[in-house]
Design a protein around this motif. Structure first.
Motif, PDB file in Angstrom:
ATOM      1  N   GLN A 133       3.917   1.523  -1.139  1.00  0.00           N
ATOM      2  CA  GLN A 133       4.571   1.634  -2.436  1.00  0.00           C
ATOM      3  C   GLN A 133       3.611   2.195  -3.473  1.00  0.00           C
ATOM      4  OE1 GLN A 133       7.936   1.086  -3.085  1.00  0.00           O
ATOM      5  NE2 GLN A 133       7.314   2.189  -4.937  1.00  0.00           N
ATOM      6  N   GLN A 134       2.350   1.786  -3.386  1.00  0.00           N
ATOM      7  CA  GLN A 134       1.342   2.314  -4.299  1.00  0.00           C
ATOM      8  C   GLN A 134       1.182   3.820  -4.122  1.00  0.00           C
ATOM      9  OE1 GLN A 134      -2.648   0.860  -3.648  1.00  0.00           O
ATOM     10  NE2 GLN A 134      -3.277   1.307  -5.745  1.00  0.00           N
ATOM     11  N   LEU A 135       1.192   4.281  -2.875  1.00  0.00           N
ATOM     12  CA  LEU A 135       1.083   5.713  -2.605  1.00  0.00           C
ATOM     13  C   LEU A 135       2.299   6.460  -3.156  1.00  0.00           C
ATOM     14  CD1 LEU A 135      -0.302   5.715   1.061  1.00  0.00           C
ATOM     15  CD2 LEU A 135      -1.572   6.176  -1.053  1.00  0.00           C
ATOM     16  N   ARG A 136       3.491   5.888  -2.973  1.00  0.00           N
ATOM     17  CA  ARG A 136       4.706   6.525  -3.490  1.00  0.00           C
ATOM     18  C   ARG A 136       4.663   6.612  -5.007  1.00  0.00           C
ATOM     19  NH1 ARG A 136       9.633   3.912   0.193  1.00  0.00           N
ATOM     20  NH2 ARG A 136       8.907   4.716   2.212  1.00  0.00           N
ATOM     21  N   ASP A 137       4.182   5.543  -5.658  1.00  0.00           N
ATOM     22  CA  ASP A 137       4.076   5.553  -7.116  1.00  0.00           C
ATOM     23  C   ASP A 137       3.096   6.622  -7.578  1.00  0.00           C
ATOM     24  OD1 ASP A 137       5.842   3.455  -7.127  1.00  0.00           O
ATOM     25  OD2 ASP A 137       4.325   1.905  -7.495  1.00  0.00           O
ATOM     26  N   THR A 138       1.986   6.789  -6.838  1.00  0.00           N
ATOM     27  CA  THR A 138       0.993   7.799  -7.185  1.00  0.00           C
ATOM     28  C   THR A 138       1.588   9.196  -7.078  1.00  0.00           C
ATOM     29  OG1 THR A 138      -0.830   6.391  -6.412  1.00  0.00           O
ATOM     30  CG2 THR A 138      -1.260   8.766  -6.588  1.00  0.00           C
ATOM     31  N   ILE A 139       2.341   9.443  -6.001  1.00  0.00           N
ATOM     32  CA  ILE A 139       2.982  10.746  -5.815  1.00  0.00           C
ATOM     33  C   ILE A 139       3.970  11.023  -6.938  1.00  0.00           C
ATOM     34  CG2 ILE A 139       4.561  12.063  -4.340  1.00  0.00           C
ATOM     35  CD1 ILE A 139       3.243  10.638  -1.939  1.00  0.00           C
ATOM     36  N   HIS A 187       0.828  -1.207   0.000  1.00  0.00           N
ATOM     37  CA  HIS A 187       0.000   0.000   0.000  1.00  0.00           C
ATOM     38  C   HIS A 187       0.862   1.256   0.000  1.00  0.00           C
ATOM     39  CE1 HIS A 187      -2.666   3.085   1.971  1.00  0.00           C
ATOM     40  NE2 HIS A 187      -3.407   2.692   0.957  1.00  0.00           N
ATOM     41  N   MET A 238       3.955   9.886 -10.002  1.00  0.00           N
ATOM     42  CA  MET A 238       3.292  10.139 -11.274  1.00  0.00           C
ATOM     43  C   MET A 238       2.618  11.496 -11.320  1.00  0.00           C
ATOM     44  SD  MET A 238       4.124   7.821 -13.221  1.00  0.00           S
ATOM     45  CE  MET A 238       3.103   8.402 -14.578  1.00  0.00           C
ATOM     46  N   ARG A 239       2.282  12.063 -10.153  1.00  0.00           N
ATOM     47  CA  ARG A 239       1.667  13.387 -10.158  1.00  0.00           C
ATOM     48  C   ARG A 239       2.643  14.451 -10.631  1.00  0.00           C
ATOM     49  NH1 ARG A 239      -2.074  13.244  -4.648  1.00  0.00           N
ATOM     50  NH2 ARG A 239      -3.728  11.975  -5.565  1.00  0.00           N
ATOM     51  N   SER A 281       4.686  13.852 -13.155  1.00  0.00           N
ATOM     52  CA  SER A 281       5.053  13.508 -14.526  1.00  0.00           C
ATOM     53  C   SER A 281       4.331  14.390 -15.534  1.00  0.00           C
ATOM     54  CB  SER A 281       4.744  12.030 -14.809  1.00  0.00           C
ATOM     55  OG  SER A 281       3.354  11.790 -14.704  1.00  0.00           O
TER      56      SER A 281
END
Length: 285
Positions: A132-138, A130, A140-141, A143
């Motif tokens: 890691q998913q939050l870190r990936d979302t941050i 979970h 991509m914001r 990008s």
């Protein structure tokens, strides 16, 4: 390992006294060294606590207290986030830092928790996944998606055309002959040696990337259009007509139910455009 490096507050920082030009220069040089070494990930100075608030938690109650706060030695005036090999490396970098304050000061170094520190507590990996998913979302914001157009040998002509018709600002232009790494012989069509390998141009706030490609068959703009949004019908019509010169008008520009001025065209390079003026925002209910 990641560490947070915290500059502790002093009387001068809490009073809002600004650093000298010499200190700003020295700190700027130090930050540049950190960036060049690949260590610094973030960093900022904090305004005095008089401009902040403190939220106290007690059960379900939340109490907000306005600054300033009395215990200066417990406050932070600035921070860095570093990625270092070890605590010893972090210490050596901090020792090289100019004194960040007008008086004696302290800098704390604190390691950050990593998800592997919770492995024993999180044997299923549920919480780690979970996070890691939050870190990936941050990540991509931050990008950006930019269109990349391949003109099949007509890129230079296209850059001049867009500069003339819609005021495009041309930035970098790199030709195949100027590339540090030469393209393999079998990749580049004969006669393309001086064609544009990579370029960019800006239209308003949008950066468009462009190239000739490796041959004259690379231009294929099917399946998408560039949407150009302009503030007034007069400007939209002017740009529409300029872009359509030598091309094809797919839908004449005019009023629609969603825009006071909208039209579609395909320019002489085969690039599809939608030119429009924003419609009115619906009234709130």
């Amino acid at each position: 390992m990641r560490v947070m490096v915290m500059v502790k507050a002093t009387k001068s920082s809490e009073a809002g006294e600004m650093p000298s030009e010499q200190l700003m220069t020295e700190m700027g040089k130090f930050n540049e060294e950190l960036v060049n070494a690949g260590i610094m990930q973030a960093g900022d100075g904090l305004k005095p606590s008089s401009e902040g608030v403190r939220v106290h938690f007690s059960g379900t109650n939340r109490t907000v207290t306005d600054g300033p706060f009395i215990e200066t030695k417990e406050l932070v005036a600035g921070y860095w986030l570093w990625n270092v090999k070890s605590m010893d490396e972090a210490i050596e970098w901090v020792k090289r830092c100019p004194n960040p304050m007008l008086e004696d000061s302290d800098i704390d170094i604190r390691p950050l928790y990593e998800m592997e520190d919770f492995a024993e507590w999180d044997p299923s990996g549920k919480f780690s996944a979970h996070e890691q998913q939050l870190r990936d979302t941050i990540a991509m914001r931050g990008s950006v998606v930019n269109p990349y157009l391949f003109f099949g040998g007509r890129c230079e002509e296209a850059l001049k055309f867009y500069k003339k018709t819609i005021g495009a600002q041309v930035g970098m232009v790199l030709r195949f002959s100027e590339s540090p790494d030469q393209a393999p012989e079998c990749m580049l069509q004969s006669g393309f040696e001086n064609k544009i390998m990579h370029s960019d141009f800006r239209v308003g706030e949008t950066l468009v990337l462009a190239s000739d490609g490796c041959d004259d068959k690379s231009a294929n703009f099917d399946g998408f259009r560039l949407a150009l949004t302009i503030g007034s019908p007069e400007d939209a019509t002017r740009c529409f007509n300029a872009l359509a010169d030598g091309g094809t008008i797919d839908m004449p520009i005019g009023p629609t139910f969603f825009s006071p001025c909208y039209g579609m065209l395909t320019d002489k390079f085969g690039v599809g455009w939608m030119v429009m003026v924003p419609g009115e925002e619906p009234a709130p209910e």
